[in-house]
Scaffold this active site. Structure first.
Site, PDB file in Angstrom:
ATOM      1  N   LYS A 118     -14.199  30.326 -13.830  1.00 60.76           N
ATOM      2  CA  LYS A 118     -13.796  30.950 -12.569  1.00 60.76           C
ATOM      3  C   LYS A 118     -14.527  30.349 -11.382  1.00 60.76           C
ATOM      4  CE  LYS A 118     -12.352  35.728 -12.643  1.00 60.76           C
ATOM      5  NZ  LYS A 118     -11.452  35.669 -13.766  1.00 60.76           N
ATOM      6  N   GLU A 202     -17.390  39.108  -5.183  1.00 59.06           N
ATOM      7  CA  GLU A 202     -16.279  39.061  -4.223  1.00 59.06           C
ATOM      8  C   GLU A 202     -16.186  40.377  -3.476  1.00 59.06           C
ATOM      9  OE1 GLU A 202     -12.713  38.418  -6.481  1.00 59.06           O
ATOM     10  OE2 GLU A 202     -13.144  36.303  -6.854  1.00 59.06           O
ATOM     11  N   HIS A 237      -5.729  45.717 -17.833  1.00 58.20           N
ATOM     12  CA  HIS A 237      -5.527  44.279 -17.670  1.00 58.20           C
ATOM     13  C   HIS A 237      -4.494  43.696 -18.616  1.00 58.20           C
ATOM     14  CE1 HIS A 237      -8.731  44.711 -14.876  1.00 58.20           C
ATOM     15  NE2 HIS A 237      -9.551  45.145 -15.808  1.00 58.20           N
ATOM     16  N   ARG A 294      -0.449  27.657 -18.977  1.00 57.14           N
ATOM     17  CA  ARG A 294       0.472  27.782 -20.123  1.00 57.14           C
ATOM     18  C   ARG A 294       1.783  28.387 -19.646  1.00 57.14           C
ATOM     19  NH1 ARG A 294      -2.907  32.516 -20.228  1.00 57.14           N
ATOM     20  NH2 ARG A 294      -1.571  34.271 -19.625  1.00 57.14           N
TER      21      ARG A 294
END
Ligand code: MV4
Length: 632
Positions: A118, A202, A237, A294
């Site tokens: 990330k 963040e 998620h 993907r």
């Protein structure tokens, strides 16, 4: 150009079937690989050839890199499509495939690596001019550095694991006094989960939308965006509902997000199908989250609104062909919505469900309808793999038409024997807030009271409807009614039915004439499978059985040391003597009730301790007839 004539699909389930269909349509010879338990699975049937990888676990089969490459070489396959999940984002696999002289249907290994971390990805995106959530993603991991960054961007902030994804290792921090403890805890979690404690921080966005852009790049430097998908409706998620385009997204914002996604892909030398995920806030600002390297589960909604076959494009790009259209020629027609059908139990915290798919009927095909699945009735849902059974996709000229089509598909779908989220999906798509496209990542939590109604005892209307479905004249009652107590061909006085459903049971008694007149209840949708009748109730397919008091008494553990009469009856015969050893299932007593004989059998092996009944005696329900001692 690379001539490609054969393709191995290194996956299972619906996505393997999906890829194999396009391979077939393009005239490629196809090879499936499978684990030991997937030998009879749909993806094996669809392929021209199949290779047993051995093993049951994913680790021993669909994640076994040497075995998959050996399978490709042994079967003469020239290329490998990894699908999604499993090895699809494993750069080592992509390298091993190329090293074996085969074509990997996916991006270059270096692009997978670049998006794998990330913090590294954010650094690349910053340079490429892709908008990032204000934050800090540097190498220095000192508390003081995080504290200064958090002050600069303003609380609340979100700590994320640099190696993370899918929400693992995330922590919201509301105020400076919580930071030290939250950081230490998140670092420990990240270390345990990924073997890497690196964090980034963040600005925490409240109720953002998840909007992702489908991108496609060829080997000639062209890269397109194929519009966006809104995947805001997620649970822990896990995406549950996806749609394209994102409701309310202005064309100008679509263009800016699309162009940012293309810059993201080009920054890492991307080739093939990829997805750039953004968070979109209420003010219309968007921020890069991550890139999935993907083909995605939700690609069919993009196919539905563009009319393109993304798997065919992947294969063409792998052959070295150039993208066949320009950005201005990318279609966007109508609206599509997809739901994911999972074998899981919404009533028990969505625990994955396993077992035989005793009932499995898909919605009928029709215009604007698509079902991508990898199972058929009778298949076993195993605990070894992802519990997703398939996807229902509806397309319409507008969102409401797509939504109504999807509702109709969900109403037609029938799954029994294994718990699924079918009724949960029906409630989402039918919810007024969904109809009004009030979408954000808090949707399920906000509406969970309506989406997950508290379990209540089944009401008389259910039992009456279920009884009606058992009776003659009903499409599900193939077996004559000999099973129903009190029925005699022609002239029953009164029908008695004792039904069970899960742990609940109910006895009914009514006059057949009332049934013939169409009462006592309107028939509920039902499907008969063996001894079970699956009855639809509030969107769930519930298994209803005729209660057999004798079988129940014989299989239930003997309470208070005795075997009791399951009903008011007359003792016809006692087949054992005190002190006699018996095997499990041995005949003990014969009873007669309502002109029918019933055999009472030993629930387990043991020795007869006492006999409390004699032939000719009338016994009442619950009275102890025999005491059986477990032999040691
Ligand atoms: C966020 C966020 C709010 N603010 N980042 C969750 C999974 C991971 N890929 C990123 N996630 C989020 N990142 C900031 N700065 C909220 C989420 C989030 C979320 C994002 C997409 C879809 C569903 C979600 C559910 C909860 C939180």
């Amino acid at each position: 150009m690379t001539a490609l004539h054969s393709l191995l699909v290194a996956n299972r389930g619906e996505i393997a079937c999906r890829i194999l269909r396009t391979a077939k349509a393009m005239g490629l010879a196809s090879v499936a690989v499978h684990s030991r338990i997937d030998r009879g699975a749909q993806h094996c049937q669809l392929a021209d050839a199949r290779v047993d990888l051995g093993g049951e676990s994913a680790q021993d089969s669909y994640l076994n890199i040497p075995a998959i490459i050996a399978a490709a070489q042994a079967s003469g396959a020239q290329a490998i499509h990894p699908g999604y999940g499993f090895l699809s984002e494993n750069a080592d696999f992509a390298r091993a495939v190329e090293a074996a002289g085969l074509v990997f249907i996916g991006p270059p290994a270096a692009a997978i690596d670049a998006m794998g971390s990330k913090s590294a990805a954010k650094a690349l995106m910053e340079v490429a001019g892709v908008p990032l959530v204000p934050g800090y993603h540097g190498a220095d991991q000192a508390l003081a550095t995080f504290a200064a960054a958090a002050e600069r961007i303003g609380y609340p902030v979100l700590l994320k694991a640099a190696a993370g994804g899918g929400g693992k290792g995330m922590k919201v921090v509301q105020s400076p006094d919580e930071l030290a403890e939250a950081l230490a805890s998140a670092q420990r979690e990240a270390h345990a989960a990924f073997g890497d404690a690196h964090m980034l921080v963040e600005k925490y966005l409240l109720s953002p939308r998840h909007v992702e852009i489908q991108v496609f790049a060829d080997r000639h430097g062209h890269c397109l965006y194929l519009n966006e998908r809104d995947c805001s409706i997620q649970r822990r998620h896990q995406k549950v509902v996806e749609e394209a385009p994102a409701p309310g997204l202005a064309p100008e914002l679509r263009r800016r997000m699309g162009e940012a996604a293309v810059r993201a892909a080009q920054a890492v030398g991307y080739v093939g199908a990829g997805t750039v995920e953004f968070l979109l806030d209420a003010s219309g600002q968007f921020f890069f989250m991550e890139m999935n390297t993907r083909l995605q589960v939700e690609h069919p909604v993009t196919e539905a609104i563009t009319g393109l076959d993304l798997v065919a494009w992947q294969i063409r790009v792998a052959r070295g062909e150039a993208l066949p259209i320009t950005q201005g020629e990318v279609p966007l027609h109508g609206h599509a919505i997809e739901v994911r059908l999972y074998a899981e139990d919404p009533a028990h915290d969505f625990l994955p469900a396993t077992g035989p798919l005793a009932l499995y009927r898909e919605s009928t095909p029709g215009p604007g309808r698509r079902v991508d699945s990898g199972v058929v009735e009778g298949d076993q849902v195993s605990p070894f793999y992802d519990p997703m059974l398939g996807k229902l996709i509806a397309w319409g000229e507008d969102r409401e038409q797509a939504r109504l089509r999807l509702l109709a598909m969900l109403d037609e779908f029938a799954v029994g024997g294994v718990r699924t989220n079918l009724a949960f999906l029906r409630r989402i798509i039918g919810h007024p807030a969904f109809a009004a496209a009030h979408l954000d990542t808090g949707f399920i939590e906000r509406h969970q009271a309506e989406l997950l109604p508290a379990p209540t005892p089944l009401p008389p209307a259910f039992w009456q409807g279920a009884a009606r479905a058992w009776l003659p004249g009903s499409p599900s009652s193939e077996e004559p009614w000999s099973r129903v107590d009190g029925w005699r061909a022609g002239l029953p006085a009164r029908v008695r039915l004792h039904l069970t459903c899960g742990a609940q049971q109910h006895a009914l008694s009514f006059e057949p004439s009332s049934i013939e007149a169409g009462t006592p209840a309107p028939p509920l949708p039902s499907h008969r499978r063996g001894e079970r009748l699956f009855v639809k109730w509030q969107g769930e397919w519930l298994a209803v059985q005729l209660f057999d008091p004798i079988a129940a008494a014989s299989s239930a553990p003997v309470a208070q040391g005795g075997l009791s009469a399951p009903m008011n009856a007359c003792v016809v015969r006692v087949a054992v003597e005190p002190g006699q050893p018996v095997e499990a299932g041995a005949l003990l007593v014969v009873l007669e009730a309502m002109k029918m004989e019933h055999s009472l059998r030993a629930p387990h092996a043991g020795v007869i301790k006492r006999i409390a009944a004699e032939p000719g005696e009338r016994v009442t329900e619950g009275s102890v007839l025999i005491e059986l001692e477990t032999s040691t």
